[in-house]
Design an enzyme around this catalytic site. Structure first.
Site, PDB file in Angstrom:
ATOM      1  N   GLY A   1       4.021  11.006  -8.405  1.00 34.33           N
ATOM      2  CA  GLY A   1       4.795   9.917  -8.990  1.00 34.33           C
ATOM      3  C   GLY A   1       5.544   9.093  -7.958  1.00 34.33           C
TER       4      GLY A   1
ATOM      5  N   HIS B   1       0.573   4.490  -2.444  1.00 30.90           N
ATOM      6  CA  HIS B   1       0.403   5.866  -1.959  1.00 30.90           C
ATOM      7  C   HIS B   1       1.586   6.747  -2.335  1.00 30.90           C
ATOM      8  CE1 HIS B   1      -2.954   5.155   1.267  1.00 30.90           C
ATOM      9  NE2 HIS B   1      -3.229   4.592   0.103  1.00 30.90           N
TER      10      HIS B   1
ATOM     11  N   ASP C   1      -4.862 -14.040  -3.485  1.00 25.50           N
ATOM     12  CA  ASP C   1      -5.666 -14.903  -4.355  1.00 25.50           C
ATOM     13  C   ASP C   1      -6.845 -14.084  -4.879  1.00 25.50           C
ATOM     14  OD1 ASP C   1      -7.349 -14.624  -2.167  1.00 25.50           O
ATOM     15  OD2 ASP C   1      -6.999 -16.641  -1.395  1.00 25.50           O
TER      16      ASP C   1
ATOM     17  N   PRO D   1      -7.199   7.930  -3.246  1.00 24.05           N
ATOM     18  CA  PRO D   1      -8.652   7.694  -3.224  1.00 24.05           C
ATOM     19  C   PRO D   1      -9.157   7.323  -1.832  1.00 24.05           C
ATOM     20  CG  PRO D   1      -7.505   5.839  -4.247  1.00 24.05           C
ATOM     21  CD  PRO D   1      -6.479   6.916  -4.033  1.00 24.05           C
TER      22      PRO D   1
ATOM     23  N   HIS E   1      -6.546  -5.678  -2.236  1.00 24.24           N
ATOM     24  CA  HIS E   1      -7.276  -5.847  -0.975  1.00 24.24           C
ATOM     25  C   HIS E   1      -7.587  -7.316  -0.680  1.00 24.24           C
ATOM     26  CE1 HIS E   1      -8.702  -1.359  -0.856  1.00 24.24           C
ATOM     27  NE2 HIS E   1      -7.414  -1.492  -0.722  1.00 24.24           N
TER      28      HIS E   1
ATOM     29  N   ARG F   1       0.828  -1.212   0.000  1.00 23.16           N
ATOM     30  CA  ARG F   1       0.000   0.000   0.000  1.00 23.16           C
ATOM     31  C   ARG F   1       0.863   1.262   0.000  1.00 23.16           C
ATOM     32  NH1 ARG F   1      -3.176   2.724   4.575  1.00 23.16           N
ATOM     33  NH2 ARG F   1      -4.861   3.836   3.512  1.00 23.16           N
TER      34      ARG F   1
ATOM     35  N   ASN G   1      -2.998   8.640   5.322  1.00 19.39           N
ATOM     36  CA  ASN G   1      -1.844   7.877   5.816  1.00 19.39           C
ATOM     37  C   ASN G   1      -1.682   7.913   7.327  1.00 19.39           C
ATOM     38  OD1 ASN G   1      -0.995   7.152   3.225  1.00 19.39           O
ATOM     39  ND2 ASN G   1       0.193   9.044   2.971  1.00 19.39           N
TER      40      ASN G   1
ATOM     41  N   ASP H   1       8.311   8.409  -6.251  1.00 17.49           N
ATOM     42  CA  ASP H   1       9.552   9.143  -5.994  1.00 17.49           C
ATOM     43  C   ASP H   1       9.986   9.060  -4.539  1.00 17.49           C
ATOM     44  OD1 ASP H   1       7.612  10.603  -4.767  1.00 17.49           O
ATOM     45  OD2 ASP H   1       8.066  12.512  -5.763  1.00 17.49           O
TER      46      ASP H   1
ATOM     47  N   ASP I   1     -10.007  -9.069   3.138  1.00 21.16           N
ATOM     48  CA  ASP I   1     -10.518 -10.309   2.543  1.00 21.16           C
ATOM     49  C   ASP I   1     -10.859 -11.242   3.694  1.00 21.16           C
ATOM     50  OD1 ASP I   1     -10.834 -12.878   1.562  1.00 21.16           O
ATOM     51  OD2 ASP I   1      -8.947 -12.908   0.437  1.00 21.16           O
TER      52      ASP I   1
ATOM     53  N   VAL J   1       1.071  10.229  -5.477  1.00 25.25           N
ATOM     54  CA  VAL J   1       1.354  11.615  -5.082  1.00 25.25           C
ATOM     55  C   VAL J   1       2.643  12.069  -5.768  1.00 25.25           C
ATOM     56  CG1 VAL J   1       1.688  13.178  -3.142  1.00 25.25           C
ATOM     57  CG2 VAL J   1       0.231  11.155  -2.877  1.00 25.25           C
TER      58      VAL J   1
HETATM   59  C1  HEM Z   1      -9.215   1.750  -5.457  1.00 27.84           C
HETATM   60  C2  HEM Z   1      -9.075   2.647  -4.510  1.00 27.84           C
HETATM   61  C3  HEM Z   1      -8.558   2.298  -3.139  1.00 27.84           C
HETATM   62  C4  HEM Z   1      -9.101   2.715  -1.971  1.00 27.84           C
HETATM   63  C5  HEM Z   1     -10.313   3.626  -1.802  1.00 27.84           C
HETATM   64  C6  HEM Z   1      -8.322   2.118  -0.911  1.00 27.84           C
HETATM   65  C7  HEM Z   1      -8.547   2.322   0.439  1.00 27.84           C
HETATM   66  C8  HEM Z   1      -7.938   1.610   1.447  1.00 27.84           C
HETATM   67  C9  HEM Z   1      -8.242   1.757   2.839  1.00 27.84           C
HETATM   68  C10 HEM Z   1      -9.245   2.741   3.431  1.00 27.84           C
HETATM   69  C11 HEM Z   1      -7.477   0.870   3.523  1.00 27.84           C
HETATM   70  C12 HEM Z   1      -7.446   0.649   5.034  1.00 27.84           C
HETATM   71  C13 HEM Z   1      -6.482   1.626   5.688  1.00 27.84           C
HETATM   72  C14 HEM Z   1      -6.662   1.717   7.183  1.00 27.84           C
HETATM   73  O1  HEM Z   1      -7.775   1.505   7.663  1.00 27.84           O
HETATM   74  O2  HEM Z   1      -5.677   2.025   7.893  1.00 27.84           O
HETATM   75  C15 HEM Z   1      -6.677   0.168   2.561  1.00 27.84           C
HETATM   76  C16 HEM Z   1      -5.773  -0.832   2.865  1.00 27.84           C
HETATM   77  C17 HEM Z   1      -4.962  -1.434   1.943  1.00 27.84           C
HETATM   78  N1  HEM Z   1      -4.837  -1.089   0.606  1.00 27.84           N
HETATM   79 FE1  HEM Z   1      -6.098   0.097  -0.415  1.00 27.84          FE
HETATM   80  N2  HEM Z   1      -7.337   1.356  -1.460  1.00 27.84           N
HETATM   81  C18 HEM Z   1      -7.435   1.434  -2.813  1.00 27.84           C
HETATM   82  C19 HEM Z   1      -6.572   0.849  -3.727  1.00 27.84           C
HETATM   83  C20 HEM Z   1      -5.453   0.122  -3.394  1.00 27.84           C
HETATM   84  C21 HEM Z   1      -4.407  -0.251  -4.310  1.00 27.84           C
HETATM   85  C22 HEM Z   1      -4.348   0.165  -5.778  1.00 27.84           C
HETATM   86  C23 HEM Z   1      -3.495  -0.982  -3.600  1.00 27.84           C
HETATM   87  C24 HEM Z   1      -2.206  -1.588  -4.063  1.00 27.84           C
HETATM   88  C25 HEM Z   1      -1.943  -1.933  -5.309  1.00 27.84           C
HETATM   89  C26 HEM Z   1      -4.003  -1.089  -2.251  1.00 27.84           C
HETATM   90  C27 HEM Z   1      -3.421  -1.831  -1.251  1.00 27.84           C
HETATM   91  C28 HEM Z   1      -3.895  -1.894   0.053  1.00 27.84           C
HETATM   92  C29 HEM Z   1      -3.394  -2.834   1.041  1.00 27.84           C
HETATM   93  C30 HEM Z   1      -2.390  -3.945   0.795  1.00 27.84           C
HETATM   94  C31 HEM Z   1      -4.049  -2.525   2.245  1.00 27.84           C
HETATM   95  C32 HEM Z   1      -3.827  -3.190   3.617  1.00 27.84           C
HETATM   96  C33 HEM Z   1      -2.702  -2.449   4.334  1.00 27.84           C
HETATM   97  C34 HEM Z   1      -2.367  -2.967   5.717  1.00 27.84           C
HETATM   98  O3  HEM Z   1      -2.882  -3.985   6.169  1.00 27.84           O
HETATM   99  O4  HEM Z   1      -1.525  -2.297   6.378  1.00 27.84           O
HETATM  100  N3  HEM Z   1      -5.166  -0.383  -2.162  1.00 27.84           N
HETATM  101  N4  HEM Z   1      -6.962   0.654   1.299  1.00 27.84           N
END
Ligand code: HEM
Ligand SMILES: *[C@@H]1O[C@H](CO)[C@@H](O)[C@H](O)[C@H]1NC(C)=O
Ligand SMILES: *[C@@H]1O[C@H](CO)[C@@H](O)[C@H](O)[C@H]1NC(C)=O
Ligand SMILES: *[C@@H]1O[C@H](CO)[C@@H](O)[C@H](O)[C@H]1NC(C)=O
Ligand SMILES: *[C@@H]1O[C@H](CO)[C@@H](O)[C@H](O)[C@H]1NC(C)=O
Ligand SMILES: *[C@@H]1O[C@H](CO)[C@@H](O)[C@H](O)[C@H]1NC(C)=O
Length: 319
Positions: A72, A66, A247, A163, A193, A62, A94, A74, A239, A70
């Site tokens: 690129g 992020h 998966d 997002p 996710h 993640r 963040n 970098d 998940d 922002v």
């Molecule tokens: C499509 C729009 C996306 C939204 C709105 C979004 C939003 C979020 C949110 C709200 C969380 C939970 C953060 C928290 O509660 O602290 C999260 C976790 C996560 N996101 Fe996304 N996300 C998006 C796309 C992505 C993308 C593109 C990736 C990576 C390619 C990604 C990877 C992850 C991962 C791996 C977690 C778990 C992180 C952890 O357990 O520390 N997400 N995301």
């Protein structure tokens, strides 16, 4: 079960090593002369860190996302607050959320010992993202390298361009389009996710106020995430079936209305994403193949190259 087409893609990438077909001057063999151990040092460091804490690979996947959204890819997200820097770490998406920075520090320290001043922090994140996905059982890809590190952070930019889980399909689509990522990129990258967790504050309104959610699933989550309080400490898996396996169960969950975030369930809500979600839910190889393509694309967002930026010696501060 192996995915035949993945091997074909890897072969194409291998051919690419000998022909400069890469955008932005990034290439998989960027460090092959200057730091041939770079990839193995990162992999070893990440494997150890995940052994210590299973979640940290997801957290760093993640962080790469992020970082890239922002200004690129970098390494700007890795900078700490200072007299002149307002860190992205404390931006709204963040703060109390982005994590795993000590793992980057420890890998960077090993790289500085082996090849001082060579491997950028932005590239470390890109390599970690790939190695994390592989560690959890997902697809692999050739990581294109040669990004340099920013001198500045952009907290306002992080507030604005990352997002939010409150987004609907229209918002998600235009947010990714602003990064030159397609609708399909958005749907398949959301499949990240399949690993990791979210805090109560990010799914509360989905489990109390949304209709596109399985009733029993919503009720059971309400037991874990009260209407008030516990914003930051009540984590739930993104998940619900396999939190540490990369998966296609994330998509299968969406088909039965068990996405954790409002934004997740937007992908299966009686609209134009439904077909793609159904496809990925029934064909894990297709998900893997498309995910690998799209994350390479995400990693290509506006890198600093040539003499722009620098190779930071410490990922937390400019040299
Ligand atoms: C499509 C729009 C996306 C939204 C709105 C979004 C939003 C979020 C949110 C709200 C969380 C939970 C953060 C928290 O509660 O602290 C999260 C976790 C996560 N996101 Fe996304 N996300 C998006 C796309 C992505 C993308 C593109 C990736 C990576 C390619 C990604 C990877 C992850 C991962 C791996 C977690 C778990 C992180 C952890 O357990 O520390 N997400 N995301
Ligand atoms: C980040 O979160 C901490 C702890 O909740 C809070 O004290 C701080 O004000 C937040 N930072 C910003 C910039 O919002
Ligand atoms: C970022 O968002 C937070 C929370 O909404 C806000 O308090 C802060 O002022 C914003 N910072 C910048 C620099 O835009
Ligand atoms: C998304 O939300 C906006 C308002 O926030 C609304 O105009 C738009 O119709 C919504 N789109 C979908 C697909 O629900
Ligand atoms: C979603 O997009 C609509 C326009 O379609 C906009 O009015 C709204 O503010 C956006 N919502 C969010 C949460 O960004
Ligand atoms: C649900 O929606 C109502 C009405 O818009 C709002 O007052 C309430 O705060 C929302 N609840 C949650 C948990 O988001």
């Amino acid at each position: 079960m192996a995915c035949a087409k993945l091997y074909f893609l890897l072969l194409l990438n291998f051919v690419g090593l000998f022909v400069n077909v890469y955008a932005n001057n990034l290439s998989p063999n960027f460090y092959s002369k200057t730091c041939p151990q770079a990839l193995s040092i990162v992999k070893k460091g990440l494997d150890e860190a995940i052994k210590n804490e299973a979640r940290v690979g997801a957290s760093l996947l993640r962080v790469h996302f992020h970082d890239c959204f922002v200004d690129g890819c970098d390494g700007s997200i890795l900078l700490d607050n200072s007299a002149t820097i307002q860190s992205e770490k404390q931006a709204a998406p963040n703060n109390n959320s982005a994590r795993g920075f000590e793992v980057v520090d420890s890998i960077k320290a090993k790289l500085e010992k082996a090849c001082p001043g060579i491997v950028s922090c932005a590239d470390i994140l890109a390599i970690i993202a790939r190695d994390a996905v592989v560690h959890y059982g997902g697809p692999t890809w050739e990581v294109r390298l040669g990004r340099r590190d920013s001198l500045i952070a952009n907290r306002a930019g992080a507030n604005k361009t990352i997002p939010a889980p409150s987004f609907n399909l229209t918002n998600l689509t235009s947010n990714f389009a602003a990064q030159h990522l397609s609708f399909k990129d958005m749907v398949v990258l959301s499949g990240a996710h399949t690993v990791g967790f979210a805090r109560c504050t990010n799914f509360r309104s989905h489990i109390y106020n949304d209709t596109n959610i399985d009733t029993n699933f919503a009720k059971s989550l309400q037991q874990k995430c009260p209407k008030t309080g516990g914003n930051n400490n009540l984590l739930q898996p993104l998940d619900l079936q396999t939190r540490f396996i990369f998966d296609n169960k994330y998509y299968q969950n969406l088909l039965v209305h068990k996405g954790l975030l409002h934004s997740d369930q937007q992908l299966f809500n009686g609209n134009k994403a439904d077909n793609l979600v159904q496809k990925y839910a029934s064909d894990q190889c297709k998900f893997f193949e498309d995910f690998a393509k799209s994350i390479v694309k995400m990693g290509n967002i506006s890198p600093l190259t040539g003499t722009n930026g620098e190779i930071r010696l410490n990922c937390r501060k400019p040299n």
